[in-house]
Scaffold this active site. Structure first.
Site, PDB file in Angstrom:
ATOM      1  N   LYS A   1       0.845  -1.202   0.000  1.00 37.19           N
ATOM      2  CA  LYS A   1       0.000   0.000   0.000  1.00 37.19           C
ATOM      3  C   LYS A   1       0.880   1.251   0.000  1.00 37.19           C
ATOM      4  O   LYS A   1       2.095   1.159   0.223  1.00 37.19           O
ATOM      5  CB  LYS A   1      -0.929  -0.024   1.213  1.00 37.19           C
ATOM      6  CG  LYS A   1      -0.206   0.012   2.549  1.00 37.19           C
ATOM      7  CD  LYS A   1      -1.176  -0.227   3.704  1.00 37.19           C
ATOM      8  CE  LYS A   1      -0.441  -0.267   5.030  1.00 37.19           C
ATOM      9  NZ  LYS A   1      -1.333  -0.631   6.140  1.00 37.19           N
TER      10      LYS A   1
ATOM     11  N   TYR B   1      15.415  29.793   8.273  1.00 37.78           N
ATOM     12  CA  TYR B   1      14.182  30.483   8.675  1.00 37.78           C
ATOM     13  C   TYR B   1      14.040  30.497  10.191  1.00 37.78           C
ATOM     14  O   TYR B   1      14.257  29.466  10.849  1.00 37.78           O
ATOM     15  CB  TYR B   1      12.955  29.774   8.090  1.00 37.78           C
ATOM     16  CG  TYR B   1      12.770  30.000   6.620  1.00 37.78           C
ATOM     17  CD1 TYR B   1      12.472  31.263   6.120  1.00 37.78           C
ATOM     18  CD2 TYR B   1      12.872  28.938   5.730  1.00 37.78           C
ATOM     19  CE1 TYR B   1      12.289  31.464   4.765  1.00 37.78           C
ATOM     20  CE2 TYR B   1      12.679  29.128   4.371  1.00 37.78           C
ATOM     21  CZ  TYR B   1      12.387  30.394   3.890  1.00 37.78           C
ATOM     22  OH  TYR B   1      12.204  30.582   2.560  1.00 37.78           O
TER      23      TYR B   1
ATOM     24  N   ARG C   1     -11.086  -0.161  14.523  1.00 37.97           N
ATOM     25  CA  ARG C   1     -11.176   0.633  13.287  1.00 37.97           C
ATOM     26  C   ARG C   1     -12.177  -0.099  12.390  1.00 37.97           C
ATOM     27  O   ARG C   1     -13.368   0.147  12.469  1.00 37.97           O
ATOM     28  CB  ARG C   1      -9.813   0.768  12.600  1.00 37.97           C
ATOM     29  CG  ARG C   1      -8.819   1.618  13.381  1.00 37.97           C
ATOM     30  CD  ARG C   1      -7.567   1.884  12.579  1.00 37.97           C
ATOM     31  NE  ARG C   1      -7.103   0.714  11.829  1.00 37.97           N
ATOM     32  CZ  ARG C   1      -5.942   0.633  11.204  1.00 37.97           C
ATOM     33  NH1 ARG C   1      -5.103   1.650  11.206  1.00 37.97           N
ATOM     34  NH2 ARG C   1      -5.603  -0.472  10.562  1.00 37.97           N
TER      35      ARG C   1
ATOM     36  N   MET D   1      11.978  24.371   2.441  1.00 43.13           N
ATOM     37  CA  MET D   1      11.288  23.591   1.403  1.00 43.13           C
ATOM     38  C   MET D   1      12.259  22.761   0.568  1.00 43.13           C
ATOM     39  O   MET D   1      11.988  21.607   0.252  1.00 43.13           O
ATOM     40  CB  MET D   1      10.460  24.523   0.508  1.00 43.13           C
ATOM     41  CG  MET D   1       9.612  23.770  -0.500  1.00 43.13           C
ATOM     42  SD  MET D   1       8.676  24.832  -1.592  1.00 43.13           S
ATOM     43  CE  MET D   1       7.374  25.384  -0.529  1.00 43.13           C
TER      44      MET D   1
HETATM   45  C1  LIG Z   1      -0.533  -1.746   6.703  1.00 44.51           C
HETATM   46  C2  LIG Z   1      -1.113  -3.031   7.076  1.00 44.51           C
HETATM   47  C3  LIG Z   1      -0.282  -4.130   7.342  1.00 44.51           C
HETATM   48  C4  LIG Z   1       1.235  -4.041   7.369  1.00 44.51           C
HETATM   49  O1  LIG Z   1       1.662  -3.437   8.559  1.00 44.51           O
HETATM   50  P1  LIG Z   1       3.219  -3.258   8.897  1.00 44.51           P
HETATM   51  O2  LIG Z   1       3.242  -2.703  10.259  1.00 44.51           O
HETATM   52  O3  LIG Z   1       3.740  -2.281   7.874  1.00 44.51           O
HETATM   53  O4  LIG Z   1       3.843  -4.579   8.747  1.00 44.51           O
HETATM   54  C5  LIG Z   1      -0.902  -5.345   7.597  1.00 44.51           C
HETATM   55  N1  LIG Z   1      -2.254  -5.460   7.615  1.00 44.51           N
HETATM   56  C6  LIG Z   1      -3.062  -4.415   7.388  1.00 44.51           C
HETATM   57  C7  LIG Z   1      -4.536  -4.598   7.444  1.00 44.51           C
HETATM   58  C8  LIG Z   1      -2.522  -3.166   7.125  1.00 44.51           C
HETATM   59  O5  LIG Z   1      -3.338  -2.127   6.917  1.00 44.51           O
END
Ligand SMILES: *Cc1c(COP(=O)(O)O)cnc(C)c1O
Length: 355
Positions: free
Chosen positions: A35, A252, A130, A300
């Protein structure tokens, strides 16, 4: 001349880290989590390097379809599932598995034809709060899925809230096992922290993300401590040197004031590249192979490094912002965040070099 900032992506490191996952979870199949553009490493590139994983897990349907169309034969899993019933025919046409985490999705599944052969991962909320069916909703949800002629296979899934922390996973495992016992279905539970720390969670499919990229999921241990290799090195060069007099300030807001004469190197990297703006003076950085610290506020396009102890450093000296020699976890900790966020936030303007 091209701006010297590059992110080097080490494909061999991705493969190596996948082998470390296998060493920890030898009996499980692996959904490599790709992802967020493979945690900033590039989806297509990471998918190529992780071709040995049995599956890839991500969020976006169009990205999953693109992987299929590019010839990817692995299992593909959408971690948030579908958002609208119109996505269902696309899932089945491209054999993309989906998480089903709530009532709304079950309702949409009524529009799924009986011959669809949809591959479902049903998510149970065991305490993360969640996504997922509450324990009391789960038996009904499972019955609905198993009796649907268009659902070809069901895998149980949950996600851990504290696998990287002292609270651990036991409290969630008790809920999971109570629901899963007696249900003869495969399971998928473990993120990176659970892969590394809790073998009892490994089950049929593990879902490591961050560890594949060489970064530790734990606050107190670096990727190197766990035997991982960083897949991304963000590197640049010193493009100017300033000789600061006592009392001079840098950048800055003048947040850093020289207490003595100080050499400062101006580095071509800033927050528009994904370097955290909130990294304070003292954040670790490597110049010419030597560890030193940042000075003043990140701007930046530029930031400053202390060259006081590095007399040989000049304009042109190589700088490592994070990666090989500079754990991204340490930079993140200095900036009050986690390596995940820095990797994901790598800006599109940063040139990528594959090695
Ligand atoms: C992001 C995610 C993972 C991976 O988590 P890591 O901590 O990066 O290994 C596994 N399962 C779900 C549902 C996730 O959203």
């Amino acid at each position: 001349m091209i701006r010297p900032l590059i992110a080097t992506i080490d494909l061999a490191a991705l493969k190596y880290n996948l082998a470390i996952v296998r060493r920890h979870a030898p009996r499980s199949k692996v959904f490599a989590v790709v992802k967020a553009n493979a945690y900033g490493h590039g989806l297509e590139r990471a998918a190529r390097a992780l071709a040995e994983a049995e599956g890839l897990a991500l969020l976006e349907l169009d990205a999953a379809v693109a992987l299929r169309e590019a010839g990817c034969r692995q299992r593909l899993l959408l971690l948030e599932g579908f958002f609208d019933a119109s996505e269902l025919p696309v899932l089945t046409r491209h054999r993309i598995a989906t998480v089903v985490h709530g009532r709304e999705q079950l309702d949409m599944l009524r529009q799924l034809p009986g011959n669809a052969a949809l591959d479902v991962f049903v998510k149970i909320n065991t305490g993360m709060n969640r996504l997922g069916f509450a324990p009391e909703e789960f038996p009904d949800a499972l019955r609905t899925l198993e009796s649907h002629p268009g659902v070809a296979g069901v895998t149980l899934m949950t996600h851990f809230a504290s696998a990287d922390e002292p609270r651990g996973v036991q409290w969630q495992m008790e809920v999971y096992d109570r629901l899963a016992n007696g249900v003869k279905l495969p399971g998928s539970l473990a993120n990176s922290a659970a892969v590394l720390r809790y073998p009892e969670t490994h089950r049929d499919w593990v879902r490591p993300g961050i560890m594949l990229y060489g970064c530790s999921p734990f606050a107190e241990r670096s990727g190197a401590d766990i035997g991982l290799r960083p897949a991304m090195t963000l590197e640049s060069r010193v493009i100017a040197v300033r000789e600061l007099k006592r009392g001079d300030t840098v950048g800055y807001g003048g947040l850093f004031t020289a207490k003595r004469d100080t050499r400062a190197g101006v580095v071509a990297c800033g927050y528009a590249d994904g370097y955290p703006r909130h990294a304070p003076t003292g954040t670790p950085i490597m110049v010419g192979g030597r560890m030193t610290r940042t000075l003043g506020r990140v701007s930046m396009d530029l930031l400053c490094a202390d060259l006081s102890g590095i007399p040989e450093a000049t304009a042109g000296s190589r700088v490592v912002l994070w990666g090989e020699g500079v754990p991204v976890e340490r930079v993140a900790a200095a900036a009050g965040t986690v390596g995940y966020q820095l990797l994901c936030a790598l800006a599109p303007r940063v040139r990528i070099v594959e090695i």
